[in-house]
Design an enzyme around this catalytic site. Structure first.
Site, short mmCIF file in Angstrom:
data_model
loop_
_atom_site.label_atom_id
_atom_site.label_comp_id
_atom_site.label_asym_id
_atom_site.label_seq_id
_atom_site.Cartn_x
_atom_site.Cartn_y
_atom_site.Cartn_z
N SER A 159 88.18 53.31 43.77
CA SER A 159 89.68 53.64 43.34
C SER A 159 89.49 54.91 43.38
CB SER A 159 90.40 53.15 41.99
OG SER A 159 90.28 52.80 40.96
N HIS A 196 93.99 49.40 45.81
CA HIS A 196 94.29 50.66 47.36
C HIS A 196 94.14 50.38 48.25
CE1 HIS A 196 94.27 53.45 43.25
NE2 HIS A 196 93.51 52.35 42.97
N LYS A 204 101.16 51.29 43.97
CA LYS A 204 100.73 52.36 45.02
C LYS A 204 101.38 52.35 45.96
CE LYS A 204 97.09 51.43 42.03
NZ LYS A 204 97.46 52.10 40.72
#
Ligand SMILES: Cc1ncc(COP(=O)(O)O)c(C=O)c1O
Length: 394
Positions: free
Chosen positions: A183, A211, A243
């Site tokens: 990340s 991610h 995300k």
């Protein structure tokens, strides 16, 4: 000697923290659209969000939230195992399993809770977890919560990971745990090597692709797809809707036996209220958009490559070679703070990332690109960063 009063003790600790430039403060931002945001009265280019595909302002997600709220209410009312499981939850879990090419999947309220639930229910005393040094804080907390033996290997070092796995107990479970995309560094885990090592050592491979999901791979399935790999039955895939998918909610996907263990043992799944209908409907709609609007992913990677090129031309040190997480290494925390402040004055918002989020001495600006950006934004960001570096004396 009199004992210090509790608040005095806290104030003393806070002052110590402040001296080391590590105090964190909440910054209130104006409504963001993935591209622009208002920060302390200044309109800024937003380069600090994980809304990689720009989905959080997509009308289809807003409509899904509204419709689910109007038809199913604002709250699920109970935990999943009591009366909180709606048809929507089951539909989403089937969709996640299809998306990740797994037998089954389970939804958690957040990605953090998914990590806690997975590691602490699959592993316990007598088991071994082998974990990458740069794994996300939620995985680190999850390792501690499991009470399994935890061994940490140097970042991305497959041979070291395998060596540690080989020392595991013969009668306990071995888990190899890594972020799919790290990340704060933006680099990908060496997944082919990790998968092979896990297989050789008879371990479960747990990949947190918070991610990677929606971002990496030709169809946005994540870092495994990007590496040309298919999940094995011994792979547990974790992800989040918070995300690239523009919403909120974590998940785990894998073999039926794994998911069944989570339903029965993951306390962050069992002892919490089920995610509300709006959250679930948004997640379902977002998975659909990953397939329906692949151009967002293409645009994202083109913009990220452009920004990287512009920053490298300026002689900046980036911590990864591709992808939308573009970390600019600064070093000391106070210098990273000064650079972030100067950048804000130039109209770009990207806060400094400091310990304990990153190791001591590696404070950085973590620039995050979104498909909501345009090419001109990348040029603006590069110019602003050059000016901010001059202003901050870097
Ligand atoms: C790698 C990683 N895993 C898990 C999480 C937690 O996800 P969530 O924000 O959905 O709780 C994050 C970020 O917050 C993350 O970066």
């Amino acid at each position: 000697m009199s004992r210090p009063a509790p608040l005095e003790l806290l104030a003393r600790r806070a002052a110590e923290h402040e001296k080391r430039h590590l105090t964190r403060r909440l910054v209130c931002v104006g409504p963001a659209n993935g591209r622009w945001v208002s920060v302390q009265g200044r309109r800024c280019l937003l380069l600090a969000s994980n809304d990689y595909l720009g989905l959080s302002s997509h009308p289809r997600l807003a409509e899904a939230a509204l419709e689910a709220t109007l038809t199913c209410g604002t709250g699920a009312g109970a935990s999943r195992l009591i009366s909180g499981t709606l048809e929507l939850h089951l539909r989403l879990e089937e969709a996640i399993a299809r998306f990740k090419e797994a037998e089954a999947a389970l939804l958690f309220p957040t990605g953090y809770m998914a990590n806690l639930g997975v590691l602490s229910s699959l592993a316990g005393p007598g088991d071994l977890i082998v974990s990458d040094q740069l794994n996300h804080a939620s995985l680190i907390d999850a390792c501690r919560l499991s009470r399994a033996q935890v061994r940490v290997y140097p970042h991305g070092d497959v041979a070291a990971a395998e060596g540690l796995l080989a020392q595991g107990p013969d009668d306990g479970l071995r888990l190899l745990v890594s972020d799919g995309v790290f990340s704060m560094d933006g680099d990908l885990a060496p997944l082919p090597g990790l998968l092979a090592a896990a297989r050789r050592q008879g371990a479960l491979l747990v990949i947190d692709d918070a991610h990677g999901t929606g971002v990496w791979g030709a169809r946005g399935r994540g870092s495994l797809e990007h590496c040309g790999l298919k999940p094995t039955p011994e792979t547990v895939m974790i992800g989040t809707f918070s995300k690239a998918l523009g919403g909120l909610g974590g998940f785990a996907a894998g073999a039926r036996e794994v998911i069944q263990s989570l339903v029965n043992g993951a306390r962050s799944f069992i002892f919490t209220t089920a995610p509300p209908p709006a959250q679930v409907a948004v997640a379902l709609a977002a998975l659909g958009l990953v397939d329906d609007e692949p151009q967002r992913r293409d645009k994202l990677h083109c913009l990220a490559a452009l920004l990287r090129g512009l920053l490298i031309e300026q002689g900046l040190t980036l911590l990864s070679e591709s992808g939308p997480i573009v970390p600019v290494l600064v070093g000391p925390a106070d210098r990273a703070l000064a650079l972030a402040q100067a950048l804000w004055q130039q109209g770009v918002f990207a806060p400094a990332i400091r310990p304990p989020t990153v190791p001591q001495g590696s404070s950085r600006l973590r620039l995050a690109v979104s498909a909501a950006h345009e090419e001109e934004d990348m040029h603006l960001a590069a110019r602003a960063l050059a000016a901010a570096c001059r202003e901050a004396g870097l």
